[in-house]
Design an enzyme around this catalytic site. Structure first.
Site, PDB file in Angstrom:
ATOM      1  CE1 TYR A 138      -4.050  -1.597  -0.504  1.00  0.00           C
ATOM      2  CE2 TYR A 138      -3.270  -3.108   1.184  1.00  0.00           C
ATOM      3  CZ  TYR A 138      -4.158  -2.789   0.175  1.00  0.00           C
ATOM      4  OH  TYR A 138      -5.151  -3.680  -0.166  1.00  0.00           O
TER       5      TYR A 138
ATOM      6  CG  HIS B  21     -13.950  -1.389  -1.702  1.00  0.00           C
ATOM      7  ND1 HIS B  21     -13.963  -1.907  -2.971  1.00  0.00           N
ATOM      8  CD2 HIS B  21     -15.070  -1.883  -1.094  1.00  0.00           C
ATOM      9  CE1 HIS B  21     -15.047  -2.661  -3.132  1.00  0.00           C
ATOM     10  NE2 HIS B  21     -15.734  -2.659  -2.008  1.00  0.00           N
TER      11      HIS B  21
HETATM   12  P1  NAD Z   1     -11.521  -4.439 -11.803  1.00  0.00           P
HETATM   13  O1  NAD Z   1     -10.061  -4.258 -11.979  1.00  0.00           O
HETATM   14  O2  NAD Z   1     -12.042  -5.739 -11.341  1.00  0.00           O
HETATM   15  O3  NAD Z   1     -12.246  -4.158 -13.196  1.00  0.00           O
HETATM   16  C1  NAD Z   1     -11.907  -3.050 -13.988  1.00  0.00           C
HETATM   17  C2  NAD Z   1     -13.038  -2.781 -14.949  1.00  0.00           C
HETATM   18  O4  NAD Z   1     -12.799  -1.553 -15.603  1.00  0.00           O
HETATM   19  C3  NAD Z   1     -13.217  -3.829 -16.032  1.00  0.00           C
HETATM   20  O5  NAD Z   1     -14.588  -4.099 -16.092  1.00  0.00           O
HETATM   21  C4  NAD Z   1     -12.805  -3.129 -17.333  1.00  0.00           C
HETATM   22  O6  NAD Z   1     -13.638  -3.463 -18.426  1.00  0.00           O
HETATM   23  C5  NAD Z   1     -13.029  -1.702 -16.986  1.00  0.00           C
HETATM   24  N1  NAD Z   1     -12.123  -0.760 -17.627  1.00  0.00           N
HETATM   25  C6  NAD Z   1     -10.776  -0.834 -17.774  1.00  0.00           C
HETATM   26  N2  NAD Z   1     -10.313   0.263 -18.368  1.00  0.00           N
HETATM   27  C7  NAD Z   1     -11.390   1.050 -18.605  1.00  0.00           C
HETATM   28  C8  NAD Z   1     -11.564   2.317 -19.197  1.00  0.00           C
HETATM   29  N3  NAD Z   1     -10.537   3.023 -19.672  1.00  0.00           N
HETATM   30  N4  NAD Z   1     -12.819   2.823 -19.284  1.00  0.00           N
HETATM   31  C9  NAD Z   1     -13.887   2.136 -18.821  1.00  0.00           C
HETATM   32  N5  NAD Z   1     -13.776   0.922 -18.230  1.00  0.00           N
HETATM   33  C10 NAD Z   1     -12.546   0.394 -18.132  1.00  0.00           C
HETATM   34  O7  NAD Z   1     -12.006  -3.266 -10.879  1.00  0.00           O
HETATM   35  P2  NAD Z   1     -13.156  -3.180  -9.785  1.00  0.00           P
HETATM   36  O8  NAD Z   1     -14.401  -3.808 -10.296  1.00  0.00           O
HETATM   37  O9  NAD Z   1     -13.167  -1.761  -9.361  1.00  0.00           O
HETATM   38  O10 NAD Z   1     -12.720  -4.102  -8.554  1.00  0.00           O
HETATM   39  C11 NAD Z   1     -11.408  -4.181  -8.092  1.00  0.00           C
HETATM   40  C12 NAD Z   1     -11.196  -3.723  -6.656  1.00  0.00           C
HETATM   41  O11 NAD Z   1      -9.865  -3.219  -6.650  1.00  0.00           O
HETATM   42  C13 NAD Z   1     -12.060  -2.595  -6.161  1.00  0.00           C
HETATM   43  O12 NAD Z   1     -12.599  -2.988  -4.968  1.00  0.00           O
HETATM   44  C14 NAD Z   1     -11.119  -1.409  -5.929  1.00  0.00           C
HETATM   45  O13 NAD Z   1     -11.207  -0.937  -4.605  1.00  0.00           O
HETATM   46  C15 NAD Z   1      -9.729  -1.934  -6.075  1.00  0.00           C
HETATM   47  N6  NAD Z   1      -8.849  -1.132  -6.979  1.00  0.00           N
HETATM   48  C16 NAD Z   1      -8.905   0.224  -6.939  1.00  0.00           C
HETATM   49  C17 NAD Z   1      -8.096   0.967  -7.785  1.00  0.00           C
HETATM   50  C18 NAD Z   1      -8.169   2.462  -7.709  1.00  0.00           C
HETATM   51  O14 NAD Z   1      -8.474   2.999  -6.640  1.00  0.00           O
HETATM   52  N7  NAD Z   1      -7.956   3.193  -8.818  1.00  0.00           N
HETATM   53  C19 NAD Z   1      -7.226   0.338  -8.677  1.00  0.00           C
HETATM   54  C20 NAD Z   1      -7.183  -1.061  -8.669  1.00  0.00           C
HETATM   55  C21 NAD Z   1      -8.016  -1.778  -7.825  1.00  0.00           C
END
Ligand code: NAD
Length: 233
Positions: free
Chosen positions: A53, A106
């Site tokens: 983290y 989250h």
């Molecule tokens: P995920 O990684 O499971 O899914 C990502 C989704 O985003 C996919 O459905 C994909 O089709 C879509 N995607 C990818 N690029 C895109 C774009 N440019 N435009 C539109 N859609 C796009 O993510 P999730 O469902 O959020 O679950 C993962 C968990 O991981 C969450 O609980 C989250 O807290 C955490 N997470 C957070 C971050 C962050 O804060 N940015 C990053 C990674 C993971």
């Protein structure tokens, strides 16, 4: 009241350079998710998880919001009483875009929490190592303020309360593996899904509009749908 819920996931921030977990090249290909994002993994190797983290937090420092974050911020300014901004993301790009009252389902990367007294401290992009003691109780057991697998997410109640009160749901950038977004679509009069591609976990029958495109490309269309909907309420 005609509330519009934005429910975003990692895909919203992908074009800002923050890797998603599940897409190809995402973080989970590099790490075993159960090592770095679960209660068991944290018990097994606390330092590995704190370092993970720390790296995510440091990585956030130079990231900027994209046009999709800004679209949500603009709509929130235009319709302050109608937009509910829920995100699974632990980054701060919605806030950097100007959003207020973002509900982080989250947790938040820029914060740490004391395991003894529960005090939450905003440390920005710093390492948790620079904050060895809780400012409230002085103990040395602080951790990332991010919900792990095996823990209760404190705001899920807010999510369900918001859904009960909502007329529209806009889902952006989530694979639906953590939250059953297709179930949520049943709660509202009009639901929109924007992802890069179809996912077996997300049934699309209850969505009125499905946009498979980058969030920044879909943003103008989504803004138009929301403006029309709120303008005709
Ligand atoms: P995920 O990684 O499971 O899914 C990502 C989704 O985003 C996919 O459905 C994909 O089709 C879509 N995607 C990818 N690029 C895109 C774009 N440019 N435009 C539109 N859609 C796009 O993510 P999730 O469902 O959020 O679950 C993962 C968990 O991981 C969450 O609980 C989250 O807290 C955490 N997470 C957070 C971050 C962050 O804060 N940015 C990053 C990674 C993971």
């Amino acid at each position: 009241m005609s509330k519009v819920i934005f429910l975003s996931g990692a895909g919203l921030s992908a074009e800002s350079g923050i890797r998603t977990f599940r897409d190809f090249g995402g973080l989970w290909h590099e790490y075993d998710v159960m090592d770095v994002c679960s209660v068991q993994g944290f018990k097994r190797n606390r330092q590995l998880v704190l370092d993970f983290y720390d790296a995510r937090r440091a990585d956030l420092a130079d990231k900027e919001p994209n046009a999709a974050h800004k679209m949500i911020a603009d709509l929130q300014k235009e319709f302050p009483d109608h937009i509910v901004n829920l995100t699974q993301n632990v980054d701060n790009l919605l806030e950097k875009a100007g959003c207020t009252e973002v509900i982080h389902l989250h947790g938040e990367l820029t914060k740490i929490v004391c395991e003894q007294c529960g005090r939450i401290t905003d440390i920005g992009y710093q390492s948790i190592k620079e904050h060895p003691q809780c400012v409230n109780c002085g103990c040395k057991k602080q951790r990332h303020f991010v919900v792990m697998f095996g823990e209760e997410a404190p705001h899920y109640r807010t999510l369900y309360q918001s859904l009960a009160d909502a007329a529209m749901l806009i889902v952006i950038g989530t694979s639906g593996q953590v939250l059953p977004v297709d179930e949520y679509a049943k709660y509202v009069r009009y639901a929109v899904l924007n992802n890069l591609e179809p996912h077996p976990e997300i049934r699309t029958e209850d969505f009125n509009k499905v946009i498979y495109a980058k969030a920044t490309e879909a943003a103008p269309q989504i803004a138009e749908i929301v403006r029309q909907f709120l303008g005709n309420r």
